[in-house]
Design a protein around this motif. Structure first.
Motif, PDB file in Angstrom:
ATOM      1  N   TRP A   2       0.854  -1.194   0.000  1.00 32.93           N
ATOM      2  CA  TRP A   2       0.000   0.000   0.000  1.00 32.93           C
ATOM      3  C   TRP A   2       0.887   1.241   0.000  1.00 32.93           C
ATOM      4  CZ3 TRP A   2       1.456   2.899   4.098  1.00 32.93           C
ATOM      5  CH2 TRP A   2       2.013   2.234   5.189  1.00 32.93           C
ATOM      6  N   ARG A   3       0.274   2.367  -0.295  1.00 25.73           N
ATOM      7  CA  ARG A   3       0.932   3.664  -0.153  1.00 25.73           C
ATOM      8  C   ARG A   3      -0.104   4.633   0.396  1.00 25.73           C
ATOM      9  NH1 ARG A   3       4.218   0.477  -1.513  1.00 25.73           N
ATOM     10  NH2 ARG A   3       6.077   0.798  -2.768  1.00 25.73           N
ATOM     11  N   ILE A   4       0.384   5.733   0.958  1.00 26.19           N
ATOM     12  CA  ILE A   4      -0.500   6.754   1.530  1.00 26.19           C
ATOM     13  C   ILE A   4      -0.112   8.124   0.995  1.00 26.19           C
ATOM     14  CG2 ILE A   4      -1.029   8.020   3.666  1.00 26.19           C
ATOM     15  CD1 ILE A   4      -1.211   5.381   5.122  1.00 26.19           C
ATOM     16  N   LEU A   5      -1.135   8.894   0.655  1.00 26.23           N
ATOM     17  CA  LEU A   5      -0.992  10.323   0.395  1.00 26.23           C
ATOM     18  C   LEU A   5      -1.457  11.023   1.667  1.00 26.23           C
ATOM     19  CD1 LEU A   5      -2.589  10.315  -3.133  1.00 26.23           C
ATOM     20  CD2 LEU A   5      -0.296  11.168  -2.650  1.00 26.23           C
ATOM     21  N   LEU A   6      -0.634  11.921   2.212  1.00 22.97           N
ATOM     22  CA  LEU A   6      -0.972  12.603   3.459  1.00 22.97           C
ATOM     23  C   LEU A   6      -1.122  14.091   3.173  1.00 22.97           C
ATOM     24  CD1 LEU A   6       0.657  11.848   6.876  1.00 22.97           C
ATOM     25  CD2 LEU A   6      -0.062  14.140   6.268  1.00 22.97           C
ATOM     26  N   CYS A   7      -2.253  14.647   3.594  1.00 25.41           N
ATOM     27  CA  CYS A   7      -2.504  16.063   3.316  1.00 25.41           C
ATOM     28  C   CYS A   7      -3.034  16.778   4.553  1.00 25.41           C
ATOM     29  CB  CYS A   7      -3.493  16.204   2.164  1.00 25.41           C
ATOM     30  SG  CYS A   7      -5.165  15.690   2.578  1.00 25.41           S
ATOM     31  N   VAL A  67      -9.564   9.421   4.447  1.00 29.49           N
ATOM     32  CA  VAL A  67     -10.570  10.095   3.628  1.00 29.49           C
ATOM     33  C   VAL A  67     -11.194   9.028   2.728  1.00 29.49           C
ATOM     34  CG1 VAL A  67     -11.002  11.893   1.908  1.00 29.49           C
ATOM     35  CG2 VAL A  67      -9.269  12.249   3.702  1.00 29.49           C
ATOM     36  N   GLY A  68     -12.375   8.565   3.120  1.00 30.34           N
ATOM     37  CA  GLY A  68     -13.020   7.454   2.433  1.00 30.34           C
ATOM     38  C   GLY A  68     -13.468   7.752   1.020  1.00 30.34           C
ATOM     39  N   GLU A  69     -13.676   9.022   0.690  1.00 37.01           N
ATOM     40  CA  GLU A  69     -14.138   9.385  -0.647  1.00 37.01           C
ATOM     41  C   GLU A  69     -13.064   9.186  -1.704  1.00 37.01           C
ATOM     42  OE1 GLU A  69     -14.154  11.860   1.836  1.00 37.01           O
ATOM     43  OE2 GLU A  69     -16.158  11.342   2.524  1.00 37.01           O
ATOM     44  N   PHE A  70     -11.828   9.054  -1.280  1.00 39.20           N
ATOM     45  CA  PHE A  70     -10.711   8.905  -2.213  1.00 39.20           C
ATOM     46  C   PHE A  70     -10.473   7.419  -2.460  1.00 39.20           C
ATOM     47  CE2 PHE A  70      -6.196   8.565  -3.338  1.00 39.20           C
ATOM     48  CZ  PHE A  70      -6.097   9.550  -4.319  1.00 39.20           C
ATOM     49  N   LEU A  86      -1.871  -2.097  -6.200  1.00 36.21           N
ATOM     50  CA  LEU A  86      -1.484  -1.463  -4.951  1.00 36.21           C
ATOM     51  C   LEU A  86      -2.497  -0.382  -4.579  1.00 36.21           C
ATOM     52  CD1 LEU A  86       1.306  -1.424  -3.238  1.00 36.21           C
ATOM     53  CD2 LEU A  86       1.792   0.577  -4.607  1.00 36.21           C
ATOM     54  N   PRO A  87      -3.186  -0.481  -3.435  1.00 35.43           N
ATOM     55  CA  PRO A  87      -4.097   0.590  -3.036  1.00 35.43           C
ATOM     56  C   PRO A  87      -3.318   1.814  -2.553  1.00 35.43           C
ATOM     57  CG  PRO A  87      -4.032  -1.078  -1.325  1.00 35.43           C
ATOM     58  CD  PRO A  87      -3.188  -1.582  -2.469  1.00 35.43           C
ATOM     59  N   VAL A  88      -3.835   2.988  -2.886  1.00 36.04           N
ATOM     60  CA  VAL A  88      -3.279   4.246  -2.381  1.00 36.04           C
ATOM     61  C   VAL A  88      -4.372   4.882  -1.539  1.00 36.04           C
ATOM     62  CG1 VAL A  88      -2.339   6.518  -2.954  1.00 36.04           C
ATOM     63  CG2 VAL A  88      -1.794   4.542  -4.395  1.00 36.04           C
ATOM     64  N   TYR A  89      -4.082   5.066  -0.257  1.00 35.26           N
ATOM     65  CA  TYR A  89      -5.040   5.657   0.676  1.00 35.26           C
ATOM     66  C   TYR A  89      -4.719   7.128   0.868  1.00 35.26           C
ATOM     67  CZ  TYR A  89      -5.671   0.714   1.799  1.00 35.26           C
ATOM     68  OH  TYR A  89      -5.895  -0.638   1.717  1.00 35.26           O
TER      69      TYR A  89
END
Length: 144
Positions: free
Chosen positions: A12-17, A81-84, A95-98
């Motif tokens: 997995w990977r994560i985008l953090l904002c 953020v579930g909408e993403f 690979l999911p990106v959360y």
């Protein structure tokens, strides 16, 4: 990270904002070296997966978030953020990106090896990195 977390980090990977609750100013925590996802860059041959392609076995976003917080040494109030919804096709897997967002009015000091950027600072980055940030912007701000 221990060995199990390292293995999970590859799945997995994560985008953090951080979106300021009053001004809606959007910033992204990215690695200092390259890429826009955490805890490590996407593989070189990564492409955005077609919407109908799903990762066969996914790590739960809360588990990924906990692993990321441990890897970065942070205990920030982060919320998925579930909408993403985004999957990347990489050699041998999907690979999911959360997307996770830092709550509150103030940015936190970036952990070592990371930095905060605004969307315009992504100009000059590879297309895929800019596209990932654009998709986050579209979900959180609503302009497309």
């Amino acid at each position: 990270m221990n060995e199990q977390q390292t293995i999970e980090a590859l799945a997995w990977r994560i985008l953090l904002c951080h979106k300021h609750p009053v001004s809606a100013r959007l910033r992204f925590l990215i690695p200092s070296e390259a890429g826009v996802v955490l805890p490590q860059a996407l593989p070189k041959l990564a492409v955005i997966a077609e919407q109908e392609q799903e990762a066969p076995v996914q790590c739960h976003p809360a588990t990924a978030l906990r692993c990321l917080q441990e890897a970065l040494g942070i205990d920030w109030p982060l919320e998925p953020v579930g909408e993403f919804q985004l999957n990347m096709e990489v050699p041998g897997q999907i690979l999911p990106v959360y997307l996770v967002a830092l709550s509150g009015h103030e940015l936190r000091e970036p952990p070592p090896g990371t930095r905060w950027i605004d969307l315009p600072q992504s100009i000059g980055m590879p297309w895929l990195d800019r596209e990932l940030l654009r998709r986050v912007y579209e979900v959180l701000i609503g302009f497309g």
